[in-house]
Design an enzyme around this catalytic site. Structure first.
Site, PDB file in Angstrom:
ATOM      1  N   GLN A 243      -4.736  -1.613   9.747  1.00 23.78           N
ATOM      2  CA  GLN A 243      -4.519  -2.889   9.067  1.00 23.78           C
ATOM      3  C   GLN A 243      -5.028  -4.032   9.953  1.00 23.78           C
ATOM      4  O   GLN A 243      -4.649  -4.146  11.116  1.00 23.78           O
ATOM      5  CB  GLN A 243      -3.011  -3.068   8.769  1.00 23.78           C
ATOM      6  CG  GLN A 243      -2.671  -4.319   8.001  1.00 23.78           C
ATOM      7  CD  GLN A 243      -3.249  -4.319   6.568  1.00 23.78           C
ATOM      8  OE1 GLN A 243      -3.222  -3.326   5.865  1.00 23.78           O
ATOM      9  NE2 GLN A 243      -3.785  -5.453   6.155  1.00 23.78           N
TER      10      GLN A 243
ATOM     11  N   ASP B 288     -11.043   2.748   4.284  1.00 17.60           N
ATOM     12  CA  ASP B 288     -11.304   1.316   4.106  1.00 17.60           C
ATOM     13  C   ASP B 288     -12.809   1.060   4.045  1.00 17.60           C
ATOM     14  O   ASP B 288     -13.230  -0.068   3.777  1.00 17.60           O
ATOM     15  CB  ASP B 288     -10.705   0.506   5.265  1.00 17.60           C
ATOM     16  CG  ASP B 288      -9.487  -0.290   4.822  1.00 17.60           C
ATOM     17  OD1 ASP B 288      -9.247  -0.387   3.601  1.00 17.60           O
ATOM     18  OD2 ASP B 288      -8.781  -0.820   5.707  1.00 17.60           O
TER      19      ASP B 288
ATOM     20  N   LYS C  84       0.843  -1.209   0.000  1.00 23.55           N
ATOM     21  CA  LYS C  84       0.000   0.000   0.000  1.00 23.55           C
ATOM     22  C   LYS C  84       0.873   1.251   0.000  1.00 23.55           C
ATOM     23  O   LYS C  84       0.586   2.223  -0.707  1.00 23.55           O
ATOM     24  CB  LYS C  84      -0.937  -0.015   1.217  1.00 23.55           C
ATOM     25  CG  LYS C  84      -2.031  -1.054   1.098  1.00 23.55           C
ATOM     26  CD  LYS C  84      -2.819  -1.271   2.384  1.00 23.55           C
ATOM     27  CE  LYS C  84      -3.774  -2.455   2.225  1.00 23.55           C
ATOM     28  NZ  LYS C  84      -4.461  -2.824   3.454  1.00 23.55           N
TER      29      LYS C  84
END
Ligand code: NDP
Length: 306
Positions: free
Chosen positions: A95, A118, A51
């Site tokens: 994460q 997200d 990422k």
């Protein structure tokens, strides 16, 4: 035909790089993404590194914020609250997975939905369900974008989604059954949505019969070779979300990645099919970048109108 997620993601990265370069040429700052990572899970480390690399490629500023695995839930929530109010951070992600002593849902719920790139907060999910402007989670957004870029219409089609997780199964089912008013910035909404969606899971009876009636099958179960050739009709579109490691002594790493579909057997019957790797995976990462630009643009527009 192979739905080439790698190539499509590369095209979108070029588009993003151009859009961000236009922004910085106007003297504005670049969008910024922060990534919180807890502990040293090798898969998470790899995802975060990928990422960060993708951000650098398009000109999104990225910051990695690392905590040891003994961090408390309260400390993490404090960091989330700090990022919520940091005017230089447009979006951030935590994460997953988090260590067992931390309640993931409590941490995710603390994220300001405007910065939730997200798309996992209850606020964003709820807004998506109601067809309000929202940030859609990266994998469903990537799948939707891949279908759009290959001009695969979903209107009136029977879509079978295998898997009911909050990050893939539920949101992609929701997106594809929506009226197509739920448009995402930079994406054509015209051909997507309006599908008839069936969601399947591990308790579904006679999965094979249900799949045989599908025009489009999206598999997100985490089971290698779950979808076999006898379960699909000719001309089906297959989106394989699964990422599974299977032992492979011939590979230098000792394993290789496969999806949830018996690709060799299913591909000859499919009109369109995604490979693993190189299908949904690259689209997921590029969607995170699109979401970050979306959050940045919304925040800049809000500042200008304030
Ligand atoms: P979860 O484990 O959260 O959910 C899996 C779902 O599949 C569950 O709903 C489960 O049913 C269902 N399922 C499992 N086995 C079967 C079966 N035999 N028949 C029917 N349904 C079944 O997984 P995720 O959604 O997080 O991820 C799914 C897969 O996608 C994983 O391989 C993951 O690595 C991959 N993934 C890939 C991404 C990408 O970018 N390509 C992004 C995110 C995930 P039940 O609810 O009844 O348990």
């Amino acid at each position: 035909m192979i739905l080439d997620g790698k190539q499509t993601a590369q095209t979108i990265r070029c588009e993003l790089r151009e859009q961000i370069s236009e922004i910085t040429k106007r003297g504005l700052r670049a969008p910024k993404l922060a990534i919180i990572i807890v502990g040293h899970n090798p898969a998470s480390e790899t995802y975060v590194a990928n990422k960060m690399k993708a951000c650098a490629e398009v000109g999104v500023e990225a910051e990695r914020i690392a905590f040891e695995s003994d961090v408390t839930e309260q400390q993490l929530i404090q960091e989330v609250q700090r990022l919520n109010t940091d005017p230089m951070v447009d979006g951030f992600i935590v994460q997953l997975p988090l260590p067992e002593h931390i309640n993931e849902s409590a941490v995710l719920s603390a994220i300001d939905f405007h910065k939730d790139v997200d798309g996992l907060t209850p606020a964003n999910v709820g807004r998506t369900v109601q067809g309000l402007p929202s940030i859609v989670s990266a994998t469903p957004r990537g799948i939707r974008e891949l279908l759009a870029r290959y001009a695969i219409r979903t209107e009136g089609k029977h879509v079978v989604v295998i898997g009911r997780s909050n990050i893939v199964g539920k949101p992609i089912a929701m997106l594809l059954m929506q009226r197509p008013y739920l448009s995402l910035p930079g994406m054509s909404a015209a051909s997507l949505g309006d599908a008839t969606v069936t969601i399947c899971h591990s308790k579904t009876r006679d999965l094979a019969s249900i799949c045989r009636t599908a025009d489009i099958i999206i598999v997100a179960a985490g089971c290698p070779k779950l979808l076999t050739a006898d379960m699909v009709k000719e001309g089906v579109t297959v989106i394989d979300v699964g990422i599974n490691r299977i032992d492979d002594p011939a590979s230098p790493r000792g394993y290789r990645l496969v999806g949830d579909v018996d690709f060799e057997q299913v591909a000859p019957k499919a009109a369109y099919i995604t490979p693993v790797p190189g299908g949904v995976g690259p689209m997921t990462i590029v969607s995170l970048l699109q979401n970050t630009l979306q959050a940045y643009t919304a925040s800049m527009n809000q500042q200008q109108s304030a």
